[in-house]
Structures are given as C-alpha cells and as structure tokens.
Design a protein around this motif. Structure first.
Motif, PDB file in Angstrom:
ATOM      1  N   ASP A  77       1.087  -0.886  -0.099  1.00 42.70           N
ATOM      2  CA  ASP A  77       0.316   0.013   0.133  1.00 42.70           C
ATOM      3  C   ASP A  77       1.031   1.275  -0.450  1.00 42.70           C
ATOM      4  O   ASP A  77       1.861   1.317  -0.735  1.00 42.70           O
ATOM      5  CB  ASP A  77      -0.910   0.421   1.395  1.00 42.70           C
ATOM      6  CG  ASP A  77      -0.209   0.054   2.363  1.00 42.70           C
ATOM      7  OD1 ASP A  77       0.671  -0.616   2.303  1.00 42.70           O
ATOM      8  OD2 ASP A  77      -1.061  -0.207   3.462  1.00 42.70           O
ATOM      9  N   ARG A  78       0.564   2.452   0.726  1.00 41.45           N
ATOM     10  CA  ARG A  78       1.204   4.118   0.775  1.00 41.45           C
ATOM     11  C   ARG A  78       2.089   3.492   1.287  1.00 41.45           C
ATOM     12  O   ARG A  78       3.580   4.669   0.582  1.00 41.45           O
ATOM     13  CB  ARG A  78       0.377   4.305   1.188  1.00 41.45           C
ATOM     14  CG  ARG A  78      -1.027   4.827   0.138  1.00 41.45           C
ATOM     15  CD  ARG A  78      -1.726   6.266   1.105  1.00 41.45           C
ATOM     16  NE  ARG A  78      -2.031   5.804   1.958  1.00 41.45           N
ATOM     17  CZ  ARG A  78      -2.337   7.309   2.658  1.00 41.45           C
ATOM     18  NH1 ARG A  78      -2.466   8.092   2.375  1.00 41.45           N
ATOM     19  NH2 ARG A  78      -3.064   6.635   4.028  1.00 41.45           N
ATOM     20  N   ARG A  79       2.344   2.288   2.354  1.00 45.98           N
ATOM     21  CA  ARG A  79       3.640   2.885   3.038  1.00 45.98           C
ATOM     22  C   ARG A  79       5.457   2.232   2.012  1.00 45.98           C
ATOM     23  O   ARG A  79       6.077   2.263   2.479  1.00 45.98           O
ATOM     24  CB  ARG A  79       3.953   1.315   3.779  1.00 45.98           C
ATOM     25  CG  ARG A  79       3.148   1.859   5.137  1.00 45.98           C
ATOM     26  CD  ARG A  79       2.599   1.047   6.564  1.00 45.98           C
ATOM     27  NE  ARG A  79       1.431  -0.148   5.241  1.00 45.98           N
ATOM     28  CZ  ARG A  79       1.775  -1.049   6.202  1.00 45.98           C
ATOM     29  NH1 ARG A  79       2.051  -1.639   7.345  1.00 45.98           N
ATOM     30  NH2 ARG A  79       0.785  -2.432   5.317  1.00 45.98           N
ATOM     31  N   ILE A  80       4.591   1.209   0.727  1.00 46.17           N
ATOM     32  CA  ILE A  80       5.318   1.087   0.414  1.00 46.17           C
ATOM     33  C   ILE A  80       6.204   2.095  -0.763  1.00 46.17           C
ATOM     34  O   ILE A  80       7.629   2.163  -1.753  1.00 46.17           O
ATOM     35  CB  ILE A  80       5.389  -0.089  -0.466  1.00 46.17           C
ATOM     36  CG1 ILE A  80       6.405  -0.977  -1.293  1.00 46.17           C
ATOM     37  CG2 ILE A  80       4.617   0.259  -2.058  1.00 46.17           C
ATOM     38  CD1 ILE A  80       6.782  -2.242  -0.560  1.00 46.17           C
ATOM     39  N   PRO A 103       7.353   5.294  -0.056  1.00 46.98           N
ATOM     40  CA  PRO A 103       8.436   5.898   0.153  1.00 46.98           C
ATOM     41  C   PRO A 103      10.059   4.901   0.067  1.00 46.98           C
ATOM     42  O   PRO A 103      10.811   5.505  -0.623  1.00 46.98           O
ATOM     43  CB  PRO A 103       8.098   6.066   1.690  1.00 46.98           C
ATOM     44  CG  PRO A 103       7.545   6.327   2.083  1.00 46.98           C
ATOM     45  CD  PRO A 103       6.521   5.483   0.858  1.00 46.98           C
ATOM     46  N   LEU A 104       9.953   4.029   0.232  1.00 52.84           N
ATOM     47  CA  LEU A 104      10.903   2.822   0.180  1.00 52.84           C
ATOM     48  C   LEU A 104      11.208   2.965  -1.138  1.00 52.84           C
ATOM     49  O   LEU A 104      11.859   3.348  -1.768  1.00 52.84           O
ATOM     50  CB  LEU A 104      10.091   2.121   0.734  1.00 52.84           C
ATOM     51  CG  LEU A 104      11.051   0.234   0.277  1.00 52.84           C
ATOM     52  CD1 LEU A 104      12.522   0.617   1.009  1.00 52.84           C
ATOM     53  CD2 LEU A 104      10.602  -0.557   0.694  1.00 52.84           C
ATOM     54  N   THR A 105      10.350   2.786  -1.917  1.00 51.95           N
ATOM     55  CA  THR A 105      10.950   2.547  -3.994  1.00 51.95           C
ATOM     56  C   THR A 105      11.100   3.744  -4.507  1.00 51.95           C
ATOM     57  O   THR A 105      11.828   3.632  -4.814  1.00 51.95           O
ATOM     58  CB  THR A 105       9.383   1.918  -4.267  1.00 51.95           C
ATOM     59  OG1 THR A 105       8.583   0.991  -3.614  1.00 51.95           O
ATOM     60  CG2 THR A 105       9.383   2.472  -5.841  1.00 51.95           C
TER      61      THR A 105
END
Length: 71
Positions: free
Chosen positions: A41-44, A46-48
């Motif tokens: 979801d949206r948590r990925i 910033p990581l990406t």
C-alpha cells in the motif's frame, strides 16, 4: 574494441549489476503483491522512491567514474 578490452571493462559489469538489482526489487514487490504475502500500500511508496533515488546516484557515480582519466 578488442575482445580483451571488453572483458577488462568494469563499467559494463557495474551497469549490469544495477539493472539486475532493479529487476530483483521490482519482481519481489510484484510477487508479494500478487500472492498476498504482504500488504502493498502507501507504505511502500517512500521505500520505492528511496530505492530508485539510490540507484540513480549509483548510475551517476558509475558514469562519473568512467569520465575520469586513466592514470
């Protein structure tokens, strides 16, 4: 380009490793999203974004190193 010069060049190897790492990252995110192993979801995001900024800097540093004169 002589065949020996082709194998002595590390730049192509570094580019290939960078592309390989990007392919692994994208395939793992895709597999986990499809199989439902992890909630993507949206948590990925910033990581990406951070990962691709890191890889951008990686490719820029390879290009800059290729511009340096051989001593």
């Amino acid at each position: 380009m002589v065949l020996r010069d082709y194998f002595e060049s590390d730049t192509r190897f570094y580019y290939a490793i960078g592309v390989f790492i990007i392919l692994i990252y994208c395939s793992v995110v895709t597999i986990t999203a499809i199989s439902g192993l992890a909630v993507v979801d949206r948590r990925i995001i910033p990581l990406t974004v951070g990962f691709f900024i890191f890889m951008f800097v990686y490719f820029i540093s390879i290009s800059v190193q290729a511009l340096e004169p051989d001593v």
